[in-house]
Design a protein around this motif. Structure first.
Motif, PDB file in Angstrom:
ATOM      1  N   ASP A   1       0.835  -1.198   0.000  1.00 24.36           N
ATOM      2  CA  ASP A   1       0.000   0.000   0.000  1.00 24.36           C
ATOM      3  C   ASP A   1       0.873   1.253   0.000  1.00 24.36           C
ATOM      4  OD1 ASP A   1      -2.347  -1.559   0.209  1.00 24.36           O
ATOM      5  OD2 ASP A   1      -2.035  -1.755   2.367  1.00 24.36           O
ATOM      6  N   GLU A   2       1.989   1.170   0.717  1.00 25.58           N
ATOM      7  CA  GLU A   2       2.915   2.304   0.806  1.00 25.58           C
ATOM      8  C   GLU A   2       4.346   1.834   0.616  1.00 25.58           C
ATOM      9  OE1 GLU A   2       2.050   5.370   0.924  1.00 25.58           O
ATOM     10  OE2 GLU A   2      -0.066   5.104   1.379  1.00 25.58           O
ATOM     11  N   ILE A   3       5.154   2.688  -0.015  1.00 19.87           N
ATOM     12  CA  ILE A   3       6.585   2.396  -0.202  1.00 19.87           C
ATOM     13  C   ILE A   3       7.371   3.635   0.225  1.00 19.87           C
ATOM     14  CG2 ILE A   3       8.411   1.957  -1.885  1.00 19.87           C
ATOM     15  CD1 ILE A   3       6.417   0.303  -3.478  1.00 19.87           C
ATOM     16  N   VAL A   4       8.347   3.433   1.098  1.00 18.73           N
ATOM     17  CA  VAL A   4       9.145   4.539   1.622  1.00 18.73           C
ATOM     18  C   VAL A   4      10.626   4.254   1.372  1.00 18.73           C
ATOM     19  CG1 VAL A   4       9.855   5.773   3.706  1.00 18.73           C
ATOM     20  CG2 VAL A   4       7.452   5.154   3.382  1.00 18.73           C
ATOM     21  N   PHE A   5      11.325   5.226   0.802  1.00 22.35           N
ATOM     22  CA  PHE A   5      12.755   5.091   0.512  1.00 22.35           C
ATOM     23  C   PHE A   5      13.555   6.006   1.438  1.00 22.35           C
ATOM     24  CE2 PHE A   5      16.620   6.552  -1.485  1.00 22.35           C
ATOM     25  CZ  PHE A   5      17.187   5.396  -2.012  1.00 22.35           C
ATOM     26  N   VAL A   6      14.575   5.439   2.082  1.00 25.59           N
ATOM     27  CA  VAL A   6      15.440   6.215   2.973  1.00 25.59           C
ATOM     28  C   VAL A   6      16.897   5.819   2.752  1.00 25.59           C
ATOM     29  CG1 VAL A   6      16.006   6.787   5.357  1.00 25.59           C
ATOM     30  CG2 VAL A   6      13.642   6.340   4.739  1.00 25.59           C
ATOM     31  N   GLU A   7      17.765   6.808   2.633  1.00 23.41           N
ATOM     32  CA  GLU A   7      19.197   6.531   2.507  1.00 23.41           C
ATOM     33  C   GLU A   7      19.811   6.457   3.905  1.00 23.41           C
ATOM     34  OE1 GLU A   7      23.285   8.264   0.436  1.00 23.41           O
ATOM     35  OE2 GLU A   7      21.364   9.268   0.094  1.00 23.41           O
ATOM     36  N   VAL A   8      20.504   5.366   4.179  1.00 19.81           N
ATOM     37  CA  VAL A   8      21.103   5.170   5.503  1.00 19.81           C
ATOM     38  C   VAL A   8      22.502   5.766   5.560  1.00 19.81           C
ATOM     39  CG1 VAL A   8      21.837   3.456   7.201  1.00 19.81           C
ATOM     40  CG2 VAL A   8      19.716   3.109   5.919  1.00 19.81           C
ATOM     41  N   SER A   9      23.349   5.450   4.591  1.00 16.64           N
ATOM     42  CA  SER A   9      24.734   5.952   4.446  1.00 16.64           C
ATOM     43  C   SER A   9      25.710   5.289   5.422  1.00 16.64           C
ATOM     44  CB  SER A   9      24.802   7.472   4.578  1.00 16.64           C
ATOM     45  OG  SER A   9      24.699   7.866   5.919  1.00 16.64           O
ATOM     46  N   LYS A  10      26.980   5.639   5.244  1.00 17.25           N
ATOM     47  CA  LYS A  10      28.065   5.013   6.013  1.00 17.25           C
ATOM     48  C   LYS A  10      28.002   5.388   7.489  1.00 17.25           C
ATOM     49  CE  LYS A  10      32.988   3.990   5.509  1.00 17.25           C
ATOM     50  NZ  LYS A  10      34.192   4.237   4.683  1.00 17.25           N
ATOM     51  N   THR A  11      27.592   6.605   7.780  1.00 13.77           N
ATOM     52  CA  THR A  11      27.461   7.047   9.176  1.00 13.77           C
ATOM     53  C   THR A  11      25.996   7.412   9.425  1.00 13.77           C
ATOM     54  OG1 THR A  11      28.101   9.290   8.480  1.00 13.77           O
ATOM     55  CG2 THR A  11      29.827   7.874   9.398  1.00 13.77           C
ATOM     56  N   PRO A  12      25.156   6.430   9.740  1.00  9.60           N
ATOM     57  CA  PRO A  12      23.718   6.666   9.886  1.00  9.60           C
ATOM     58  C   PRO A  12      23.358   7.590  11.051  1.00  9.60           C
ATOM     59  CG  PRO A  12      24.281   4.467  10.631  1.00  9.60           C
ATOM     60  CD  PRO A  12      25.519   5.029   9.992  1.00  9.60           C
TER      61      PRO A  12
END
Length: 356
Positions: A164-175
């Motif tokens: 129903d929902e899709i969420v994109f998040v960048e975590v990166s090397k130092t979250p």
């Protein structure tokens, strides 16, 4: 909305809500349509009544009965307008909507559906469809196209109504936990009012549990990310929440995140690499000598999409000198870290039958 306020005031309030990205309540939309319609009708009747009065006083219309009829009609319309306006007493005129990721509605700009990766895409979707799989991982060297691939896979999954929902998040090397929490919350229309990390985690967890089927894409993971600390319900806590991760190191997915299904993304084969390179540089390589050099430059990029795209953009519409110089630089650095990794992934791709 307050009863007795003008149509203009109500319209301004609605427009302000729209500009703020909010969805207007259906009953408010219907009321506005009704109010506008009755307002226009009343204006017309009042205008006709005024014209009848002018004619009467000028002696052009000596029929009092007809004039009285106009006056009664106008009075009825005015009463109807008052009644409609009194109905416009709403607790709220709008509500916040969840904005969809910009790349979800259609094929992403710049995405190339490489033949060598189609089977991997299908396998990832299959894994996401499995009710017993809560976490899926994609790994490969930097610049190999992991992010583009998972975005396109999730777009297809949304089209197939897997989520129903899709969420994109960048975590990166130092979250940054608070930043990750904030990004997820923003994309779900949630305002995190808590200052503490744990308080934000509780609020976010409660919000995520309200979604029946949701896919969280956590991009570029380098180390173990504590899901409880972020506020992401998982496994038995919320089976409708699935994670799609990307990482450079498969160990991060398998051992640190304990992902159940992991898929390698290898370098492009020679044909795909040349096709991508040629598409970006365009007609500037039609010259015989330049075409030959361009093919050598494309090969020297070792099948890494980011390197191919970067070099193609740099050399587009450049002269033969710049092309030869670029080729020399690529050839002189065959042992660089990125190309070493590229070579290892090419070998892995060959073993798995992902590349030619």
């Amino acid at each position: 909305m307050k009863s007795g306020s003008s149509m203009a005031e109500e319209t301004h309030l609605v427009e302000a809500s729209r500009r703020n990205g909010e969805e207007i309540e259906q009953q408010v939309k219907s009321w506005i349509d009704s109010a506008k319609k009755i307002n226009d009708e009343a204006s017309l009747v009042i205008q006709e009544n005024q014209q009848a009065n002018i004619k009467y006083f000028k002696g052009l219309c000596l029929n009092p009965k007809k004039r009285h009829k106009h006056s009664r009609k106008a009075a009825k319309k005015v009463k109807a307008v008052v009644e409609v306006y009194e109905e416009g007493d709403f607790q709220r005129v709008s509500y916040r909507t969840i904005p969809e990721e910009t790349w979800l509605p259609s094929l992403m700009k710049g995405y190339e559906a490489f033949e060598s990766r189609m089977s991997t895409s299908k396998d990832i979707i299959s894994a996401l469809s499995d009710p017993d799989v809560n976490m899926v991982g994609v790994y490969g060297q930097g610049g190999i196209g992991k992010t583009m691939l998972v975005k396109e896979v999730s777009r297809q999954a949304k089209f197939k109504q897997l989520f129903d929902e899709i969420v994109f998040v960048e975590v990166s090397k130092t979250p940054d936990i608070k930043k990750i929490q904030g990004e997820i919350a923003d994309k779900l229309g949630l305002q995190l009012r808590k200052e503490s990390e744990s308080g934000r985690a509780r609020a976010l967890c409660a919000r995520l549990k309200k979604e029946n089927k949701i896919l969280l894409i956590l991009d570029d993971i380098w180390e173990r990310l504590d899901l409880d600390k972020v506020g992401i319900p998982f496994e038995e806590d919320h089976k409708g929440c699935k994670l799609l991760l990307t990482a450079r190191n498969p160990d991060v997915l398998t051992n640190k995140m304990e992902s159940q299904s992991n898929f390698p993304i290898g370098v492009l084969n020679e044909e795909e690499a040349w096709s991508l390179f040629k598409k970006i540089v365009g007609n500037c390589i039609e010259d015989g000598n330049l075409n030959s050099i361009a093919k050598d430059v494309a090969k020297a990029c070792r099948g890494v999409p980011k390197v191919i795209v970067t070099k193609a953009r740099e050399l587009k519409n450049k002269g033969e000198y710049e092309w030869k110089n670029a080729l020399g630089e690529l050839i002189r650095k065959p042992s660089s870290k990125s190309f070493k990794v590229a070579r290892s992934f090419r070998n892995l791709s060959m073993k798995l039958g992902l590349g030619s």
